[in-house]
Design an enzyme around this catalytic site. Sequence first.
Site, PDB file in Angstrom:
ATOM      1  N   GLU A  95      16.697 -21.201  28.130  1.00  0.00           N
ATOM      2  CA  GLU A  95      15.445 -21.944  28.310  1.00  0.00           C
ATOM      3  C   GLU A  95      14.273 -20.983  28.469  1.00  0.00           C
ATOM      4  OE1 GLU A  95      13.676 -24.292  28.073  1.00  0.00           O
ATOM      5  OE2 GLU A  95      14.350 -26.174  28.931  1.00  0.00           O
ATOM      6  N   ASP A  96      13.091 -21.478  28.191  1.00  0.00           N
ATOM      7  CA  ASP A  96      11.895 -20.690  28.447  1.00  0.00           C
ATOM      8  C   ASP A  96      11.496 -20.816  29.920  1.00  0.00           C
ATOM      9  OD1 ASP A  96      11.218 -23.354  28.169  1.00  0.00           O
ATOM     10  OD2 ASP A  96       9.636 -23.032  26.704  1.00  0.00           O
ATOM     11  N   PHE A 150       0.408 -23.072  34.592  1.00  0.00           N
ATOM     12  CA  PHE A 150       0.755 -23.367  33.207  1.00  0.00           C
ATOM     13  C   PHE A 150       0.677 -22.101  32.357  1.00  0.00           C
ATOM     14  CE2 PHE A 150      -0.307 -24.774  28.861  1.00  0.00           C
ATOM     15  CZ  PHE A 150       0.879 -25.448  28.594  1.00  0.00           C
ATOM     16  N   ARG A 163       2.704 -19.945  20.295  1.00  0.00           N
ATOM     17  CA  ARG A 163       4.125 -19.573  20.387  1.00  0.00           C
ATOM     18  C   ARG A 163       4.358 -18.176  19.819  1.00  0.00           C
ATOM     19  NH1 ARG A 163       7.040 -24.246  21.826  1.00  0.00           N
ATOM     20  NH2 ARG A 163       6.344 -26.191  20.881  1.00  0.00           N
TER      21      ARG A 163
HETATM   22  P1  IMP Z   1      11.218 -29.386  33.335  1.00  0.00           P
HETATM   23  O1  IMP Z   1      12.022 -30.503  32.742  1.00  0.00           O
HETATM   24  O2  IMP Z   1      10.080 -29.907  34.133  1.00  0.00           O
HETATM   25  O3  IMP Z   1      12.052 -28.382  34.089  1.00  0.00           O
HETATM   26  O4  IMP Z   1      10.485 -28.693  32.157  1.00  0.00           O
HETATM   27  C1  IMP Z   1      11.038 -27.696  31.424  1.00  0.00           C
HETATM   28  C2  IMP Z   1      10.380 -27.651  30.066  1.00  0.00           C
HETATM   29  O5  IMP Z   1       8.979 -27.816  30.138  1.00  0.00           O
HETATM   30  C3  IMP Z   1      10.628 -26.300  29.462  1.00  0.00           C
HETATM   31  O6  IMP Z   1      11.614 -26.419  28.460  1.00  0.00           O
HETATM   32  C4  IMP Z   1       9.310 -25.881  28.880  1.00  0.00           C
HETATM   33  O7  IMP Z   1       9.365 -25.998  27.485  1.00  0.00           O
HETATM   34  C5  IMP Z   1       8.300 -26.819  29.413  1.00  0.00           C
HETATM   35  N1  IMP Z   1       7.400 -26.084  30.322  1.00  0.00           N
HETATM   36  C6  IMP Z   1       7.479 -25.969  31.658  1.00  0.00           C
HETATM   37  N2  IMP Z   1       6.510 -25.216  32.165  1.00  0.00           N
HETATM   38  C7  IMP Z   1       5.792 -24.808  31.095  1.00  0.00           C
HETATM   39  C8  IMP Z   1       4.645 -23.962  30.969  1.00  0.00           C
HETATM   40  O8  IMP Z   1       4.090 -23.416  31.929  1.00  0.00           O
HETATM   41  N3  IMP Z   1       4.193 -23.772  29.705  1.00  0.00           N
HETATM   42  C9  IMP Z   1       4.767 -24.352  28.612  1.00  0.00           C
HETATM   43  N4  IMP Z   1       5.847 -25.128  28.683  1.00  0.00           N
HETATM   44  C10 IMP Z   1       6.355 -25.357  29.925  1.00  0.00           C
HETATM   45 MG    MG Z   2      11.333 -25.867  26.539  1.00  0.00          MG
END
Ligand code: IMP
Ligand code: MG
Length: 188
Positions: A95-96, A150, A163
């Site tokens: 994951e990122d 963010f 990206r």
């Molecule tokens: P979660 O379900 O809230 O844990 O969100 C995870 C997903 O949200 C990741 O796969 C990211 O792609 C996206 N995400 C979370 N934080 C960021 C950010 O700061 N920038 C861009 N994408 C984010």
């Molecule tokens: Mg993601």
Amino acid sequence: MKELVLSKEEIESISAHLGEEISSDLKNEEKTPLLLCVMKGALNFMAELLKNIDIPVLTDYVQLSSYSGVKSTGNIVWKHTLESDIKGRTVIIVEDVVDTGITIEALKKYLNENFAPKRILVCSLFDKINARKVEAKVDYVGKTLAESKFLIGFGLDYYELERNVNYVYVPDESDLEKLDSIIEKDKR
Ligand code: IMP
Ligand code: MG
């Protein structure tokens, strides 16, 4: 001024360490482990990580999201599921960012309920540890962030832009204005 969160060099060094750790941890698996990239955000990190893994591995990807624009919505939208056989295999989800934890937990549940993997590990470039809405463990972390700002760059997007940037940063007002003007121009 934009705030640099990870430089290209830092990303390379983090990926080298994580690749080494994963290679060493998974070198004695009975079945070949599989790295599962969560598209599109983790694409760049997956590629960097793979360069540094020196044991046999399989790869596949899924695409799902709980994000819209700059906010986590909490709703999972599936776009592509995996095609590999992961039964009895160790799967490392790449994951990122793990943010609220909703995406990763939904994905783990889906894989466990449908495909009986041996175990699922999570490798994430960023862990926003204070943003969890559900409990979610990250086994391999690139960088832990106490503040959940963010981020964009190196796979992380702002409405699909940035990206391709090879570092990660927190955009300031003028960065966002520039990106918004690109988005506006594309609409014309
Ligand atoms: P979660 O379900 O809230 O844990 O969100 C995870 C997903 O949200 C990741 O796969 C990211 O792609 C996206 N995400 C979370 N934080 C960021 C950010 O700061 N920038 C861009 N994408 C984010
Ligand atoms: Mg993601």
